[in-house]
Design an enzyme around this catalytic site. Structure first.
Site, PDB file in Angstrom:
ATOM      1  CG  MET A 210      28.134-130.119  54.184  1.00 57.32           C
ATOM      2  SD  MET A 210      27.482-128.916  53.030  1.00 57.32           S
ATOM      3  CE  MET A 210      28.411-129.300  51.571  1.00 57.32           C
ATOM      4  N   GLY A 211      28.052-134.921  55.213  1.00 54.40           N
ATOM      5  CA  GLY A 211      27.737-136.314  54.906  1.00 54.40           C
ATOM      6  C   GLY A 211      28.441-136.802  53.660  1.00 54.40           C
ATOM      7  CB  ALA A 212      28.447-137.823  50.661  1.00 57.47           C
ATOM      8  CG  LEU A 213      30.472-139.155  56.493  1.00 59.25           C
ATOM      9  CD1 LEU A 213      30.430-139.737  57.902  1.00 59.25           C
ATOM     10  CD2 LEU A 213      30.946-137.710  56.524  1.00 59.25           C
ATOM     11  CG  HIS A 214      35.321-138.744  51.293  1.00 63.16           C
ATOM     12  ND1 HIS A 214      36.464-138.214  51.839  1.00 63.16           N
ATOM     13  CD2 HIS A 214      34.578-137.683  50.892  1.00 63.16           C
ATOM     14  CE1 HIS A 214      36.436-136.911  51.739  1.00 63.16           C
ATOM     15  NE2 HIS A 214      35.295-136.545  51.176  1.00 63.16           N
TER      16      HIS A 214
ATOM     17  CG  HIS B 201      34.158-136.702  55.490  1.00 65.40           C
ATOM     18  ND1 HIS B 201      33.665-137.129  54.277  1.00 65.40           N
ATOM     19  CD2 HIS B 201      33.901-135.368  55.542  1.00 65.40           C
ATOM     20  CE1 HIS B 201      33.131-136.120  53.639  1.00 65.40           C
ATOM     21  NE2 HIS B 201      33.264-135.035  54.367  1.00 65.40           N
TER      22      HIS B 201
ATOM     23  CE  LYS C 202      37.864-132.176  48.854  1.00 63.82           C
ATOM     24  NZ  LYS C 202      36.928-131.139  48.328  1.00 63.82           N
ATOM     25  CG  ASP C 203      36.780-127.890  51.328  1.00 65.57           C
ATOM     26  OD1 ASP C 203      36.426-127.632  50.178  1.00 65.57           O
ATOM     27  OD2 ASP C 203      36.496-128.954  51.903  1.00 65.57           O
TER      28      ASP C 203
ATOM     29  CD  GLN D 279      34.765-125.347  54.658  1.00 66.01           C
ATOM     30  OE1 GLN D 279      33.733-125.153  54.052  1.00 66.01           O
ATOM     31  NE2 GLN D 279      35.128-126.552  55.065  1.00 66.01           N
TER      32      GLN D 279
HETATM   33  O1  PAF Z   1      33.381-128.659  54.322  1.00 72.02           O
HETATM   34  C1  PAF Z   1      32.177-128.940  54.461  1.00 72.02           C
HETATM   35  O2  PAF Z   1      31.750-130.082  54.280  1.00 72.02           O
HETATM   36  C2  PAF Z   1      31.192-127.844  54.834  1.00 72.02           C
HETATM   37  O3  PAF Z   1      31.509-126.649  54.212  1.00 72.02           O
HETATM   38  C3  PAF Z   1      31.046-127.652  56.355  1.00 72.02           C
HETATM   39  C4  PAF Z   1      32.338-127.155  56.990  1.00 72.02           C
HETATM   40  C5  PAF Z   1      30.627-128.957  56.995  1.00 72.02           C
HETATM   41  C6  PAF Z   1      29.962-126.609  56.643  1.00 72.02           C
HETATM   42  O4  PAF Z   1      28.715-126.994  56.127  1.00 72.02           O
END
Ligand code: PAF
Length: 284
Positions: free
Chosen positions: A30-34, A37, A152-153, A156
């Site tokens: 979702m951007g705001a890369l660190h 990522h 971290k997620d 998910q």
């Molecule tokens: O983990 C994230 O940044 C978001 O949940 C993802 C997997 C990109 C889906 O929008």
């Protein structure tokens, strides 16, 4: 690196890149890369012939409009970082490029087999419906060989693995370890929303989690959960939303350490208005 915004451009470029059976790796973001990522992107580059990164702040996974409005966005900075990693294609669509009105206004239905009833799913109703909606769409559009997600997620990843199995995607989900600041704070796009003082305060989350490893053999999971919650809350300005010690596969709370071969403690903490998540492996 090419930057594409529409589905048709994505597919034209990707078809050209993937000729001769080349493997394609996808890092959805979702951007705001660190650096978290960037560790996924580096791994994706190493494992695959073609690396694709998507940057899309997915509106359907936000259950709080203020959270969506304040989510950090900076496509130019993200593109520079992704380009420096040697990525082939950056897909940065707008919500209109991705969703029809129907898709954006109706909750995506999926049988989570209970995985959405605990922790993040319980606290953020509909959140995982949106995650599955966008990730399944990105998988359909890019047909990757492998896709990369950060541990971290933790929940998910479990949900996405279930989705891959249920919907029959033929790809590997690669889970990558949490990247931390020197202070121990888990890297997150939301850290940008913390003041310097709050960053110091928030580093106590991992300090407590790490310390709790020493007590895992001496306390029951329930007592350890209370200990972690009390010790994080003892730092004024931090408030635990939940801390649960769960079976890493089913995400159900355990009452005895022998209930599961792999056990993880998952936490969400509010630091001011910022919601931070982290986890620690106790077993397996
Ligand atoms: O983990 C994230 O940044 C978001 O949940 C993802 C997997 C990109 C889906 O929008």
């Amino acid at each position: 690196m090419e930057i594409v915004h529409t589905i048709s451009d994505l597919q034209t470029k990707l078809n050209a890149l993937r000729q001769n059976n080349k493997s394609v790796g996808l890092v959805p973001t979702m951007g705001a890369l660190h650096e978290g990522h960037l560790s996924l992107i580096k791994r994706c580059r190493t494992d695959n012939d073609v690396a694709v990164v998507s940057v899309f702040v997915n509106p359907t996974q936000f259950n709080n409009p203020n959270d969506l409005a304040t989510y950090p966005r900076d496509l130019d900075a993200d593109a520079a970082l992704v380009n420096a990693e040697g990525v082939d294609l950056l897909f940065a669509p707008s919500p209109e490029d991705i969703y029809s009105n129907e898709e954006i206004n109706h909750r995506f239905e999926f049988d989570f087999q209970g995985l959405d009833k605990v922790m993040e799913g319980k606290q953020r109703p509909g959140h995982f419906n949106g995650v599955v909606q966008i990730v399944s769409k990105l998988f359909q559009l890019t047909n990757p060989t492998r896709a990369y997600f950060g541990e971290k997620d933790f929940q998910q990843i479990a949900v996405i693995r279930l989705m891959v199995k249920t919907l029959g995607f033929n790809l590997d989900i690669i889970a990558c370890p949490i990247i931390r600041e020197a202070s121990g704070l888990a890297k997150s796009s939301r850290n940008q929303l913390l003041s310097d003082d709050q960053k110091v305060l928030a580093s106590n989350i991992f300090k407590v989690l790490k310390e709790s490893l020493n007590f895992a053999s001496k306390m029951s999971p329930l007592n350890l959960s209370q200990w972690v919650t009390e010790n994080i809350n003892a730092h004024k300005g931090l408030e635990v939303e939940y801390f649960e010690i769960v079976n890493a596969d089913t995400l159900q709370t355990i009452s005895d350490w022998n209930d599961a071969s792999s056990v993880v403690g998952c936490v969400t903490v509010h630091c001011g208005n910022v919601r931070l998540i982290d986890n620690i492996k106790y077993k397996g």
